[in-house]
Design a protein around this motif. Structure first.
Motif, PDB file in Angstrom:
ATOM      1  N   MET A  22       0.774  -1.162  -0.067  1.00  0.00           N
ATOM      2  CA  MET A  22       0.315   0.104  -0.033  1.00  0.00           C
ATOM      3  C   MET A  22       0.653   1.173  -0.174  1.00  0.00           C
ATOM      4  O   MET A  22       1.999   1.482   0.622  1.00  0.00           O
ATOM      5  N   THR A  23       0.024   2.501  -0.603  1.00  0.00           N
ATOM      6  CA  THR A  23       1.153   3.898  -0.832  1.00  0.00           C
ATOM      7  C   THR A  23       1.124   4.265   0.485  1.00  0.00           C
ATOM      8  O   THR A  23       0.574   4.352   1.277  1.00  0.00           O
TER       9      THR A  23
ATOM     10  N   ASP B 270       7.031  12.334  -4.260  1.00  0.00           N
ATOM     11  CA  ASP B 270       7.642  10.811  -4.076  1.00  0.00           C
ATOM     12  C   ASP B 270       7.533  10.175  -3.423  1.00  0.00           C
ATOM     13  O   ASP B 270       7.473   8.775  -3.371  1.00  0.00           O
ATOM     14  N   LEU B 271       7.353  10.662  -2.004  1.00  0.00           N
ATOM     15  CA  LEU B 271       7.580  10.091  -0.832  1.00  0.00           C
ATOM     16  C   LEU B 271       6.385   9.356  -0.363  1.00  0.00           C
ATOM     17  O   LEU B 271       5.417   8.186  -0.045  1.00  0.00           O
ATOM     18  N   MET B 272       5.305   9.866  -1.000  1.00  0.00           N
ATOM     19  CA  MET B 272       3.788   9.356  -0.575  1.00  0.00           C
ATOM     20  C   MET B 272       2.874   8.585  -1.647  1.00  0.00           C
ATOM     21  O   MET B 272       2.417   8.068  -1.590  1.00  0.00           O
ATOM     22  N   LYS B 273       3.741   8.180  -2.669  1.00  0.00           N
ATOM     23  CA  LYS B 273       3.699   7.505  -3.705  1.00  0.00           C
ATOM     24  C   LYS B 273       4.268   6.221  -3.518  1.00  0.00           C
ATOM     25  O   LYS B 273       3.942   5.307  -4.313  1.00  0.00           O
TER      26      LYS B 273
ATOM     27  N   ASP C  61       5.455   2.466  -2.027  1.00  0.00           N
ATOM     28  CA  ASP C  61       5.068   1.267  -0.914  1.00  0.00           C
ATOM     29  C   ASP C  61       5.690   1.351  -0.098  1.00  0.00           C
ATOM     30  O   ASP C  61       7.092   2.073   0.580  1.00  0.00           O
ATOM     31  N   PHE C  62       4.962   1.385   1.373  1.00  0.00           N
ATOM     32  CA  PHE C  62       5.227   0.381   2.524  1.00  0.00           C
ATOM     33  C   PHE C  62       6.495  -0.040   2.964  1.00  0.00           C
ATOM     34  O   PHE C  62       7.301   0.407   3.781  1.00  0.00           O
ATOM     35  N   ASN C  63       6.599  -1.184   1.985  1.00  0.00           N
ATOM     36  CA  ASN C  63       7.560  -2.523   2.250  1.00  0.00           C
ATOM     37  C   ASN C  63       8.785  -1.182   1.504  1.00  0.00           C
ATOM     38  O   ASN C  63       9.999  -1.526   1.848  1.00  0.00           O
ATOM     39  N   LYS C  64       8.961  -0.328   0.748  1.00  0.00           N
ATOM     40  CA  LYS C  64      10.336   0.432   0.451  1.00  0.00           C
ATOM     41  C   LYS C  64      10.807   0.815   0.925  1.00  0.00           C
ATOM     42  O   LYS C  64      11.752   1.367   1.208  1.00  0.00           O
ATOM     43  N   LEU C  65       9.536   1.851   2.348  1.00  0.00           N
ATOM     44  CA  LEU C  65      10.320   2.627   3.255  1.00  0.00           C
ATOM     45  C   LEU C  65      10.856   2.268   4.137  1.00  0.00           C
ATOM     46  O   LEU C  65      11.843   2.542   4.753  1.00  0.00           O
ATOM     47  N   VAL C  66      10.235   0.513   4.076  1.00  0.00           N
ATOM     48  CA  VAL C  66      10.926  -0.152   5.787  1.00  0.00           C
ATOM     49  C   VAL C  66      12.295  -0.570   4.982  1.00  0.00           C
ATOM     50  O   VAL C  66      13.206  -0.274   6.137  1.00  0.00           O
ATOM     51  N   GLU C  67      12.610  -0.631   4.606  1.00  0.00           N
ATOM     52  CA  GLU C  67      13.281  -1.548   3.440  1.00  0.00           C
ATOM     53  C   GLU C  67      15.098  -0.236   3.091  1.00  0.00           C
ATOM     54  O   GLU C  67      15.955  -0.351   3.552  1.00  0.00           O
TER      55      GLU C  67
END
Length: 182
Positions: A1-2, A126-129, A131-137
């Motif tokens: 999810m974004t 860019d941050l809002m687009k 995916d949550f898993n990418k942020l975790v990574e």
């Protein structure tokens, strides 16, 4: 999810105004059981989404226990480098230490192994687009740290700074009251 969708859900679940209240001139906070209203300066509006995403990233609610964790986490990840917004983190850390010291410590400890969202230097659109898993990574450090001697010294130093910032208004009021009574 974004992150945008998660943030919208987070605001609804926690009774926070749309966009975290950045369109408002003031924000409210409950301190010592009293709801206080403060000005909402531009520097706070510019990073509200980052602070709120940190709650999502760390699975923390907006109670003082959740804020305690996030304050410890923010200071540990280096939020102290970003003046004047760091004063909010230090104040929250100082206040929360009295209410939820374990949460402050847990947040600080976890933050040793994370990169702060603010340090990613990613634009809000860019941050809002993302995916949550990418942020975790991208917020996980390659090399992990435990609470060694140096980390304990850092924790104690930041706790001292947070207490100075938290207690400063009370010291000024006490001095003023003492002066007035003379």
């Amino acid at each position: 999810m974004t992150l945008n969708k998660l943030l919208i859900e987070f605001y609804k679940e926690n009774g926070i105004p749309e966009n975290g209240g950045i369109d408002k001139d003031t924000f409210e906070i409950k301190i010592f059981g009293i709801k206080l209203k403060f000005p909402n300066p531009k520097f706070r509006k510019d990073v509200t989404h980052i602070h709120d995403l940190q709650h999502i990233l760390n699975d923390c609610d907006t109670s003082w226990k959740g804020e305690a964790f996030i304050a410890g986490w923010e200071i540990s990840t280096g939020m102290w480098k970003y003046f004047p917004v760091c004063t909010f983190s230090f104040w929250a850390m100082g206040y929360s230490l009295w209410l939820h010291p374990k949460a402050v410590f847990s947040g600080f400890k976890k933050g040793l192994n994370d990169i702060g969202i603010i340090d990613l230097k990613i634009s809000k659109p860019d941050l809002m687009k993302m995916d949550f898993n990418k942020l975790v990574e991208i917020t996980a450090k390659d090399k992990t740290s435990d609470m060694g001697f140096l980390q304990w010294i850092q924790f104690i130093f930041w706790i001292a700074i947070s207490q100075i910032i938290f207690l400063f208004p009370l010291v000024i009021l006490t001095i003023g009251f003492g002066w007035f009574l003379k």
